[in-house]
Scaffold this motif. Structure first.
Motif, PDB file in Angstrom:
ATOM      1  N   UNK A   1       0.883  -1.168  -0.051  1.00 21.24           N
ATOM      2  CA  UNK A   1      -0.001  -0.080  -0.185  1.00 21.24           C
ATOM      3  C   UNK A   1       0.972   1.255   0.131  1.00 21.24           C
ATOM      4  N   UNK A   2       0.086   2.329   0.064  1.00 24.21           N
ATOM      5  CA  UNK A   2       1.167   3.506   0.138  1.00 24.21           C
ATOM      6  C   UNK A   2       1.484   3.948   1.680  1.00 24.21           C
ATOM      7  N   UNK A   3       2.754   4.401   1.686  1.00 27.59           N
ATOM      8  CA  UNK A   3       3.277   4.887   2.669  1.00 27.59           C
ATOM      9  C   UNK A   3       2.851   6.318   3.294  1.00 27.59           C
ATOM     10  N   UNK A   4       2.675   6.643   4.289  1.00 30.60           N
ATOM     11  CA  UNK A   4       1.961   7.729   4.714  1.00 30.60           C
ATOM     12  C   UNK A   4       2.718   9.027   4.778  1.00 30.60           C
ATOM     13  N   UNK A   5       3.448   9.031   3.869  1.00 30.80           N
ATOM     14  CA  UNK A   5       4.256  10.363   3.308  1.00 30.80           C
ATOM     15  C   UNK A   5       3.293  11.737   3.023  1.00 30.80           C
ATOM     16  N   UNK A   6       2.246  11.157   2.400  1.00 30.91           N
ATOM     17  CA  UNK A   6       1.291  12.267   1.862  1.00 30.91           C
ATOM     18  C   UNK A   6      -0.134  12.043   2.288  1.00 30.91           C
ATOM     19  N   UNK A   7      -0.739  13.113   2.681  1.00 25.50           N
ATOM     20  CA  UNK A   7      -1.986  13.289   3.282  1.00 25.50           C
ATOM     21  C   UNK A   7      -1.865  12.976   4.877  1.00 25.50           C
ATOM     22  N   UNK A   8      -2.582  13.782   5.426  1.00 27.41           N
ATOM     23  CA  UNK A   8      -2.227  13.811   6.907  1.00 27.41           C
ATOM     24  C   UNK A   8      -3.613  14.080   7.606  1.00 27.41           C
ATOM     25  N   UNK A   9      -3.743  13.526   8.947  1.00 21.26           N
ATOM     26  CA  UNK A   9      -4.682  13.904   9.809  1.00 21.26           C
ATOM     27  C   UNK A   9      -4.359  14.624  11.094  1.00 21.26           C
ATOM     28  N   UNK A  10      -3.247  15.249  11.026  1.00 19.39           N
ATOM     29  CA  UNK A  10      -2.877  16.121  11.987  1.00 19.39           C
ATOM     30  C   UNK A  10      -2.056  17.315  11.714  1.00 19.39           C
ATOM     31  N   UNK A  11      -1.960  18.172  12.598  1.00 17.17           N
ATOM     32  CA  UNK A  11      -1.090  19.417  12.349  1.00 17.17           C
ATOM     33  C   UNK A  11      -0.387  19.690  13.817  1.00 17.17           C
ATOM     34  N   UNK A  12       0.697  20.041  13.812  1.00 14.09           N
ATOM     35  CA  UNK A  12       1.761  20.651  14.774  1.00 14.09           C
ATOM     36  C   UNK A  12       1.667  22.129  14.930  1.00 14.09           C
ATOM     37  N   UNK A  13       1.216  22.741  15.897  1.00 11.73           N
ATOM     38  CA  UNK A  13       1.191  24.258  16.109  1.00 11.73           C
ATOM     39  C   UNK A  13       1.950  24.771  17.075  1.00 11.73           C
ATOM     40  N   UNK A  14       2.803  25.815  16.704  1.00  8.97           N
ATOM     41  CA  UNK A  14       3.572  26.435  17.583  1.00  8.97           C
ATOM     42  C   UNK A  14       2.959  27.868  18.154  1.00  8.97           C
ATOM     43  N   UNK A  15       2.737  28.138  19.455  1.00 13.48           N
ATOM     44  CA  UNK A  15       1.872  28.932  19.974  1.00 13.48           C
ATOM     45  C   UNK A  15       2.940  29.650  21.260  1.00 13.48           C
ATOM     46  N   UNK A  16       2.321  30.849  21.541  1.00 14.29           N
ATOM     47  CA  UNK A  16       3.157  31.703  22.737  1.00 14.29           C
ATOM     48  C   UNK A  16       2.692  30.764  23.830  1.00 14.29           C
TER      49      UNK A  16
END
Length: 293
Positions: A123-138
């Motif tokens: 199958x496809x390796x999960x390089x592409x398409x995501x179900x999450x983001x990482x956010x930098x905040x104060x």
């Protein structure tokens, strides 16, 4: 004395003795129509018939950010065939997999596996398409998120279905997860548009393993697929790779292509002639200009 009647008043365009007139018709009055010039009469009729302009619907926004996709398209993800969904997102560059691209790729992969039950990759390796983001905040904002009092991301989260999974206070970061599979750059840019977000990046898996690539730049015509079987120190990065190619027509006719291999320990390899730069595109960066040698 004759009783008076309520008289209906309306405008009509009439042709009387070859003269176009605007008539003020008074019901039961028997009055002759009042004459006006033809040009004025036609202009008045045009004004009467003219419909008000249809107001353009404003796009949905969170602040200055124009929200991507639609509730309907987002609700379709994740799809039944995750391989096809990932490939469709990568090919089109849209937030989620469009129906037309997804359906065609599902049919292509089915046609390949019908003729070749073991095409060369699980199958496809999960390089592409995501179900999450990482956010930098104060730092103070991260504390509000941890306390459950921060509301600044509610608009984006409501639209994209985001939920705070965890925080990392030592790095001033939080992790947002989704049920849907999104284009990594599109969803990262959406959250990066928020004025209080200092950093936004898609959460994705590193290393290596089996993979499927759709080499085409656009949807349609004959599609070329590269199935990659990988082994040796996976998923840390893998050492050995075997590549198999398949061309699939819109009618579902499958043509196998030359198989070739690569060993990363040697640092050199010769790609088959059918390989194009698009076969190596894994994330959203530009593919190499030519095949590595």
């Amino acid at each position: 004395m004759r009783a008076s009647k309520t008289q209906a008043v309306h405008l009509q365009i009439l042709t009387w003795k070859n003269v176009t007139v605007l008539a003020l018709v008074l019901g039961c009055s028997g009055a002759k129509p009042a004459m006006v010039p033809k040009a004025q009469a036609e202009k008045t009729l045009h004004e009467l018939k003219k419909k008000p302009p249809i107001a353009q619907k404003e796009p949905a926004k969170c602040g200055a950010h124009i929200l991507k996709g639609s509730k309907t398209s987002i609700s379709k993800s994740p799809r039944a065939n995750e391989d096809a969904e990932r490939l469709a997102v990568r090919l089109t560059g849209e937030l989620t997999a469009p129906d037309k691209a997804y359906d065609r790729i599902v049919a292509d992969l089915g046609a390949i596996r019908a003729v070749y039950p073991e095409p060369g990759a699980r199958g496809t390796f999960p390089y592409f398409a995501t179900n999450g983001v990482i956010l930098g905040l104060a730092p103070e904002t991260v504390k509000e998120v941890e306390a459950g009092t921060y509301k600044g991301l509610d608009c984006l989260n409501d639209w994209y279905g985001g939920k705070v999974r965890s925080t990392m206070g030592s790095l001033d970061m939080i992790f947002i997860v989704f049920d849907a599979l999104y284009h990594p750059k599109v969803i990262a840019d959406a959250y990066a548009s928020h004025p209080e977000v200092r950093l936004a990046d898609a959460n994705r898996m590193g290393g290596g393993g089996d993979d499927i690539s759709l080499c085409n730049a656009t949807l349609g015509g004959t599609h070329r697929y590269m199935f990659t079987r990988a082994w040796g120190d996976c998923p840390s990065g893998c050492i050995n790779f075997e590549f198999k190619g398949y061309d699939v027509t819109p009618a579902g006719q499958v043509t196998p292509l030359e198989t070739w291999q690569r060993n990363t320990s040697t640092g050199e390899y010769e790609a088959a002639d059918w390989v194009t730069p698009g076969c190596f595109k894994k994330r959203w960066s530009a593919p190499p200009e030519k095949n590595p040698k």
